[in-house]
Design an enzyme around this catalytic site. Structure first.
Site, short mmCIF file in Angstrom:
data_model
loop_
_atom_site.label_atom_id
_atom_site.label_comp_id
_atom_site.label_asym_id
_atom_site.label_seq_id
_atom_site.Cartn_x
_atom_site.Cartn_y
_atom_site.Cartn_z
N VAL A 1 0.84 -1.20 0.00
CA VAL A 1 0.00 0.00 0.00
C VAL A 1 0.87 1.26 0.00
CG1 VAL A 1 -1.67 1.34 1.35
CG2 VAL A 1 -1.99 -1.12 1.06
N CYS A 2 1.92 1.25 0.84
CA CYS A 2 2.79 2.42 0.94
C CYS A 2 3.54 2.67 -0.36
CB CYS A 2 3.77 2.25 2.10
SG CYS A 2 2.98 2.17 3.72
N THR A 3 3.87 1.61 -1.10
CA THR A 3 4.52 1.78 -2.39
C THR A 3 3.65 2.62 -3.31
OG1 THR A 3 5.70 -0.33 -2.18
CG2 THR A 3 5.41 0.54 -4.41
N GLU B 1 1.34 4.71 -2.39
CA GLU B 1 1.15 6.04 -1.82
C GLU B 1 2.32 6.97 -2.15
OE1 GLU B 1 -1.56 5.17 2.12
OE2 GLU B 1 0.61 5.11 2.30
N LEU B 2 3.54 6.48 -1.93
CA LEU B 2 4.71 7.33 -2.14
C LEU B 2 4.83 7.77 -3.59
CD1 LEU B 2 7.12 5.35 0.17
CD2 LEU B 2 6.59 7.76 0.44
#
Length: 220
Positions: A44-46, A48-49
Site C-alpha cells: 500500500v505504501c509503495t 502512496e509514495l
C-alpha cells in the site's frame, strides 16, 4: 507528550534520502505534509509514495513541502524507491526520513515509548500505527492529523482539500462545510459577530439558520 491540533510539531534531526534533516529548518516559511509508513517494501505504501510524487506540483503550488517517514534505513529507502518508480511511474522527489531508531515515530505519538530503539527485527505489524498524516503550518503548529490503517491507502486528493481548507481558514475568519471544494461557498465563523461580518463581507450572506451564515469563498 500528547500531540493534538494546535500543538507545536516536535522538531528533530534525522537522516533521510536527501541527507541529514533538521525538521523545522526544512519547513522554513512553508506549510508541510509529514506522512508516515510502517515499513519499506510494503504494497500500500509503495502506491502512496509514488502517487504523492506525481502530485508534488500541486503541493508546490500551495507552498507545501512534502516529507515521508518510514521505519527503515536509507539504504532500504533507496532500494524501495526503485520499486516505487517501477510501479507508479513516479520517482521520489521529496525526502524520505529513515527512522531507524524509532525516535520520530515516538515523538509524534505513533509508537509507544517502550517500542525499543531500533527498526531491526520489526515487522510492518509491529509498526502498524505509523500511518499518520500531519498538516503543519509555517508557524510549526499542527493544523490537522489523519490516521489510516495499513490496509487502506490514503486519499491524497483529500489531503490536498484539507490543506486548501487549512490555508484558507488560517487567512480568513471562515470555516468550510462538509464536502467543500476550493472555490465553493464557506461559512462565517461564530466568533465573528454580525457587525464585524458586515464589514468583512459587505455583499451580505445567506443564513438558513441564525448561526449558519454562508458567503462566497474570500479571495486573497
Amino acid at each position: 507528550m500528547t500531540l493534538s491540533i494546535g500543538s507545536t510539531a516536535p522538531d528533530f534531526e534525522q537522516d533521510s534520502t536527501a541527507g541529514r534533516i533538521r525538521f523545522h529548518d526544512y519547513i522554513g516559511d512553508s506549510w508541510c505534509i509529514l506522512f508516515s509508513h510502517p515499513k519499506d517494501f510494503t504494497p500500500v505504501c509503495t502506491t502512496e509514495l509514488g502517487t504523492v510524487a506525481g502530485m508534488k506540483p500541486e503541493f508546490d503550488r500551495r507552498n507545501a513541502k512534502l516529507i515521508g517517514l518510514s521505519v527503515d534505513g536509507v539504504a532500504d529507502h533507496e532500494g524501495w524507491s526503485k520499486d516505487i518508480e517501477d510501479v507508479t511511474g513516479h520517482a521520489l522527489n521529496y525526502p524520505l526520513l529513515a527512522d531507524t531508531d524509532l525516535s520520530v515515530a515516538k515523538i509524534y505519538n505513533m509508537l509507544p515509548a517502550g517500542a525499543g530503539d531500533t527498526s531491526e527485527g520489526r515487522t510492518p505489524v509491529d509498526n502498524a500505527t505509523v500511518r499518520t498524516v500531519y498538516v503543519i503550518g509555517p508557524d510549526k503548529q499542527i493544523k490537522a492529523m489523519v490516521s489510516y490503517p495499513m490496509s487502506t491507502g490514503r486519499n491524497f486528493d483529500e489531503i490536498l482539500r484539507l490543506l486548501d481548507s487549512c490555508q484558507l481558514t488560517a487567512s480568513h475568519k471562515v470555516a468550510t462545510p462538509a464536502n467543500w471544494q476550493s472555490g465553493e461557498d464557506v461559512i462565517i465563523v461564530p466568533a465573528v459577530k454580525d457587525d464585524e461580518a458586515k464589514e468583512r463581507f459587505p455583499g451580505g450572506w445567506k443564513a438558513p439558520k441564525p448561526y449558519l451564515r454562508i458567503v462566497p469563498q474570500p479571495s486573497d
